[in-house]
Scaffold this motif. Structure first.
Motif, PDB file in Angstrom:
ATOM      1  N   VAL A  72       0.846  -1.201   0.000  1.00 30.03           N
ATOM      2  CA  VAL A  72       0.000   0.000   0.000  1.00 30.03           C
ATOM      3  C   VAL A  72       0.879   1.247   0.000  1.00 30.03           C
ATOM      4  CG1 VAL A  72      -1.745   1.302   1.284  1.00 30.03           C
ATOM      5  CG2 VAL A  72      -1.897  -1.203   1.146  1.00 30.03           C
ATOM      6  N   ASP A  73       1.928   1.213   0.802  1.00 32.28           N
ATOM      7  CA  ASP A  73       2.811   2.385   0.924  1.00 32.28           C
ATOM      8  C   ASP A  73       3.523   2.696  -0.393  1.00 32.28           C
ATOM      9  OD1 ASP A  73       2.139   2.707   3.556  1.00 32.28           O
ATOM     10  OD2 ASP A  73       3.915   1.697   4.349  1.00 32.28           O
ATOM     11  N   VAL A  74       4.017   1.674  -1.085  1.00 32.17           N
ATOM     12  CA  VAL A  74       4.766   1.959  -2.311  1.00 32.17           C
ATOM     13  C   VAL A  74       3.847   2.494  -3.405  1.00 32.17           C
ATOM     14  CG1 VAL A  74       6.635   0.331  -1.870  1.00 32.17           C
ATOM     15  CG2 VAL A  74       4.638  -0.430  -3.160  1.00 32.17           C
ATOM     16  N   MET A  75       2.587   2.061  -3.418  1.00 30.11           N
ATOM     17  CA  MET A  75       1.655   2.612  -4.395  1.00 30.11           C
ATOM     18  C   MET A  75       1.370   4.080  -4.114  1.00 30.11           C
ATOM     19  SD  MET A  75      -1.127  -0.359  -5.340  1.00 30.11           S
ATOM     20  CE  MET A  75      -1.562  -0.835  -3.672  1.00 30.11           C
ATOM     21  N   GLY A  76       1.376   4.445  -2.833  1.00 28.06           N
ATOM     22  CA  GLY A  76       1.057   5.825  -2.480  1.00 28.06           C
ATOM     23  C   GLY A  76       2.247   6.748  -2.417  1.00 28.06           C
ATOM     24  N   SER A  77       3.391   6.215  -1.944  1.00 28.84           N
ATOM     25  CA  SER A  77       4.547   7.080  -1.688  1.00 28.84           C
ATOM     26  C   SER A  77       5.766   6.763  -2.538  1.00 28.84           C
ATOM     27  CB  SER A  77       4.940   6.991  -0.203  1.00 28.84           C
ATOM     28  OG  SER A  77       3.863   7.372   0.627  1.00 28.84           O
ATOM     29  N   GLY A  78       5.715   5.697  -3.326  1.00 31.17           N
ATOM     30  CA  GLY A  78       6.798   5.387  -4.243  1.00 31.17           C
ATOM     31  C   GLY A  78       8.133   5.191  -3.560  1.00 31.17           C
ATOM     32  N   GLY A  79       9.160   5.877  -4.069  1.00 29.57           N
ATOM     33  CA  GLY A  79      10.521   5.711  -3.589  1.00 29.57           C
ATOM     34  C   GLY A  79      10.706   6.021  -2.130  1.00 29.57           C
ATOM     35  N   ASP A  80       9.937   6.966  -1.585  1.00 27.97           N
ATOM     36  CA  ASP A  80      10.052   7.276  -0.156  1.00 27.97           C
ATOM     37  C   ASP A  80       9.724   6.048   0.688  1.00 27.97           C
ATOM     38  OD1 ASP A  80      10.777   9.874  -0.693  1.00 27.97           O
ATOM     39  OD2 ASP A  80       8.753  10.692  -0.400  1.00 27.97           O
ATOM     40  N   ALA A  81       8.702   5.293   0.278  1.00 27.23           N
ATOM     41  CA  ALA A  81       8.328   4.087   1.009  1.00 27.23           C
ATOM     42  C   ALA A  81       9.402   3.020   0.888  1.00 27.23           C
ATOM     43  CB  ALA A  81       6.994   3.560   0.502  1.00 27.23           C
ATOM     44  N   VAL A  82       9.999   2.892  -0.303  1.00 28.99           N
ATOM     45  CA  VAL A  82      11.062   1.908  -0.506  1.00 28.99           C
ATOM     46  C   VAL A  82      12.239   2.215   0.407  1.00 28.99           C
ATOM     47  CG1 VAL A  82      12.763   1.005  -2.136  1.00 28.99           C
ATOM     48  CG2 VAL A  82      10.414   1.414  -2.885  1.00 28.99           C
ATOM     49  N   ARG A  83      12.674   3.455   0.418  1.00 28.32           N
ATOM     50  CA  ARG A  83      13.833   3.821   1.235  1.00 28.32           C
ATOM     51  C   ARG A  83      13.554   3.646   2.722  1.00 28.32           C
ATOM     52  NH1 ARG A  83      14.298   7.309  -3.197  1.00 28.32           N
ATOM     53  NH2 ARG A  83      12.840   8.817  -2.310  1.00 28.32           N
ATOM     54  N   ALA A  84      12.362   4.032   3.165  1.00 25.81           N
ATOM     55  CA  ALA A  84      12.016   3.871   4.581  1.00 25.81           C
ATOM     56  C   ALA A  84      12.001   2.397   4.973  1.00 25.81           C
ATOM     57  CB  ALA A  84      10.655   4.517   4.860  1.00 25.81           C
ATOM     58  N   HIS A  85      11.467   1.563   4.101  1.00 27.81           N
ATOM     59  CA  HIS A  85      11.390   0.130   4.371  1.00 27.81           C
ATOM     60  C   HIS A  85      12.782  -0.486   4.477  1.00 27.81           C
ATOM     61  CE1 HIS A  85       9.584  -3.908   4.176  1.00 27.81           C
ATOM     62  NE2 HIS A  85      10.575  -4.218   3.361  1.00 27.81           N
ATOM     63  N   LEU A  86      13.656  -0.161   3.538  1.00 27.30           N
ATOM     64  CA  LEU A  86      14.992  -0.737   3.555  1.00 27.30           C
ATOM     65  C   LEU A  86      15.833  -0.176   4.695  1.00 27.30           C
ATOM     66  CD1 LEU A  86      15.799  -0.954  -0.254  1.00 27.30           C
ATOM     67  CD2 LEU A  86      15.100  -2.785   1.280  1.00 27.30           C
ATOM     68  N   ASP A  87      15.641   1.104   5.031  1.00 24.74           N
ATOM     69  CA  ASP A  87      16.346   1.671   6.187  1.00 24.74           C
ATOM     70  C   ASP A  87      15.945   0.939   7.464  1.00 24.74           C
ATOM     71  OD1 ASP A  87      17.669   3.502   4.624  1.00 24.74           O
ATOM     72  OD2 ASP A  87      16.387   5.205   5.162  1.00 24.74           O
ATOM     73  N   HIS A  88      14.648   0.626   7.573  1.00 25.08           N
ATOM     74  CA  HIS A  88      14.152  -0.095   8.749  1.00 25.08           C
ATOM     75  C   HIS A  88      14.762  -1.489   8.818  1.00 25.08           C
ATOM     76  CE1 HIS A  88      11.414  -1.610  11.791  1.00 25.08           C
ATOM     77  NE2 HIS A  88      10.969  -2.538  10.962  1.00 25.08           N
ATOM     78  N   SER A  89      14.798  -2.205   7.716  1.00 24.97           N
ATOM     79  CA  SER A  89      15.352  -3.561   7.728  1.00 24.97           C
ATOM     80  C   SER A  89      16.857  -3.536   7.987  1.00 24.97           C
ATOM     81  CB  SER A  89      15.041  -4.289   6.421  1.00 24.97           C
ATOM     82  OG  SER A  89      15.719  -3.705   5.323  1.00 24.97           O
ATOM     83  N   THR A  90      17.555  -2.532   7.452  1.00 27.11           N
ATOM     84  CA  THR A  90      18.989  -2.408   7.704  1.00 27.11           C
ATOM     85  C   THR A  90      19.266  -2.209   9.185  1.00 27.11           C
ATOM     86  OG1 THR A  90      19.387  -1.474   5.513  1.00 27.11           O
ATOM     87  CG2 THR A  90      21.075  -1.087   7.179  1.00 27.11           C
ATOM     88  N   ALA A  91      18.466  -1.352   9.820  1.00 31.45           N
ATOM     89  CA  ALA A  91      18.639  -1.096  11.257  1.00 31.45           C
ATOM     90  C   ALA A  91      18.406  -2.371  12.070  1.00 31.45           C
ATOM     91  CB  ALA A  91      17.682   0.003  11.704  1.00 31.45           C
ATOM     92  N   LEU A  92      17.390  -3.150  11.705  1.00 30.06           N
ATOM     93  CA  LEU A  92      17.112  -4.387  12.433  1.00 30.06           C
ATOM     94  C   LEU A  92      18.233  -5.417  12.241  1.00 30.06           C
ATOM     95  CD1 LEU A  92      13.282  -4.923  11.840  1.00 30.06           C
ATOM     96  CD2 LEU A  92      14.413  -4.196  13.941  1.00 30.06           C
ATOM     97  N   ILE A  93      18.751  -5.508  11.023  1.00 29.02           N
ATOM     98  CA  ILE A  93      19.839  -6.450  10.763  1.00 29.02           C
ATOM     99  C   ILE A  93      21.086  -6.064  11.554  1.00 29.02           C
ATOM    100  CG2 ILE A  93      21.448  -7.278   9.001  1.00 29.02           C
ATOM    101  CD1 ILE A  93      19.077  -7.051   6.991  1.00 29.02           C
ATOM    102  N   ARG A  94      21.415  -4.776  11.548  1.00 30.85           N
ATOM    103  CA  ARG A  94      22.597  -4.329  12.280  1.00 30.85           C
ATOM    104  C   ARG A  94      22.440  -4.549  13.777  1.00 30.85           C
ATOM    105  NH1 ARG A  94      24.747   1.426  10.492  1.00 30.85           N
ATOM    106  NH2 ARG A  94      26.540   0.634  11.642  1.00 30.85           N
ATOM    107  N   ALA A  95      21.223  -4.322  14.298  1.00 32.07           N
ATOM    108  CA  ALA A  95      20.967  -4.542  15.716  1.00 32.07           C
ATOM    109  C   ALA A  95      21.111  -6.018  16.071  1.00 32.07           C
ATOM    110  CB  ALA A  95      19.577  -4.047  16.082  1.00 32.07           C
TER     111      ALA A  95
END
Length: 224
Positions: free
Chosen positions: A193-216
Motif C-alpha cells: 500500500v505504501d509503495v503505491m502511495g509514496s513510491g521511492g520514499d516508502a522503498v527507502r524507509a522500508h529498507l532503512d528499517h530492515s537495515t537497522a534491524l539487521i545491524r541490531a
C-alpha cells in the motif's frame, strides 16, 4: 595437437549443479562466513574435477557469495556493515525505479493483475513464518521484493535485482532480526500500500528499517 586433458573439460551442467549445491549449503547456513572452500576437498566430495570446482566457485563469486584471493584460495564471503549498507542502497535504487515505472504505467492504484502475484508472494511468506523455518522465511521474503520489482516489466532491472539476493540471503542465514511471528507478512501487506502511495520514499524507509534491524541483530550478545 596436444590431446585435451580430462580436467580441462567442464560440463556446464555439472558445474551449474555443483554451484547450486554449494549455494544451497551456504545460504542454509551450513557453511559459516569466512570458511575456506578448498578445491581438492570439494572435488573429492562431489566426484568432479578441480576445474569444475573452479568454474562453480567463479559462478558463486559473481553472486558475491564467495571471495577469492591470490595464494589464499576461496572462502565464503563475509558481509560487514559497510557492505550491508551499500547493498541496501543499491537495492533501494533498483526497487525505487521499478516502483516508479509501475506507477507510471498504472497510476497509484495498481490493478489486480499487478497486485495479485504480490499478494500471493506475501501469502507464501506468511506460510513460511508459520513454519518457523528461517531459511524458508528469508527466501519467501526475497520473493516478495522480487515480485514487486517484476511488476515494472523491466527484465534488466529484474535481473540486476535478482543478482543481489544471494548477498542478503547469506547474511540472513546467520542473523535473525527481531521479527515476531507473522510480522513480516503483515509488514509487507502494508508496504505494498505504501509503495503505491509514496513510491521511492516508502522503498527507502522500508529498507532503512530492515537495515537497522539487521545491524541490531548482528551486534546483539545473542548473535552467533
Amino acid at each position: 595437437m596436444t590431446p585435451r586433458r580430462r580436467d580441462d573439460h567442464v560440463s556446464p551442467t555439472t558445474a551449474a549443479q555443483l554451484a547450486d549445491a554449494l549455494r544451497a549449503r551456504i545460504l542454509d547456513g551450513d557453511v559459516e562466513p569466512g570458511a575456506p572452500l578448498r578445491e581438492e576437498e570439494l572435488a573429492l566430495r562431489h566426484g568432479v574435477s578441480r576445474h569444475t570446482v573452479r568454474t562453480a566457485l567463479a559462478a558463486l563469486a559473481s553472486e558475491r557469495l564467495v571471495e577469492a584471493a591470490a595464494y589464499r584460495g576461496a572462502r565464503v564471503a563475509v558481509l560487514d556493515d559497510e557492505s550491508l549498507i551499500a547493498l541496501q542502497q543499491l537495492r533501494g535504487a533498483l526497487e525505487t525505479e521499478a516502483v516508479r515505472l509501475t506507477t507510471e504505467i498504472h497510476g497509484r492504484s495498481w490493478p489486480d493483475e499487478v497486485t495479485m502475484p504480490i499478494h500471493a508472494a506475501v501469502d507464501d511468506l506468511a506460510r513460511a513464518e508459520a513454519s518457523g523455518d528461517w531459511p524458508a522465511i528469508t527466501r519467501a521474503h526475497a520473493l516478495v521484493h522480487r515480485t514487486i520489482v517484476a511488476a515494472a516489466g523491466s527484465p534488466r532491472i529484474a535481473e540486476a535485482h535478482r543478482l543481489l539476493e544471494s548477498e542478503i540471503l547469506l547474511l540472513l542465514a546467520h542473523v535473525r532480526p527481531d521479527y515476531p511471528p507473522g510480522a513480516l507478512a503483515h509488514e509487507h501487506r502494508a508496504y505494498l500500500v505504501d509503495v503505491m502511495g509514496s513510491g521511492g520514499d516508502a522503498v527507502r524507509a522500508h529498507l532503512d528499517h530492515s537495515t537497522a534491524l539487521i545491524r541490531a541483530a548482528r551486534s546483539s550478545p545473542d548473535a552467533d
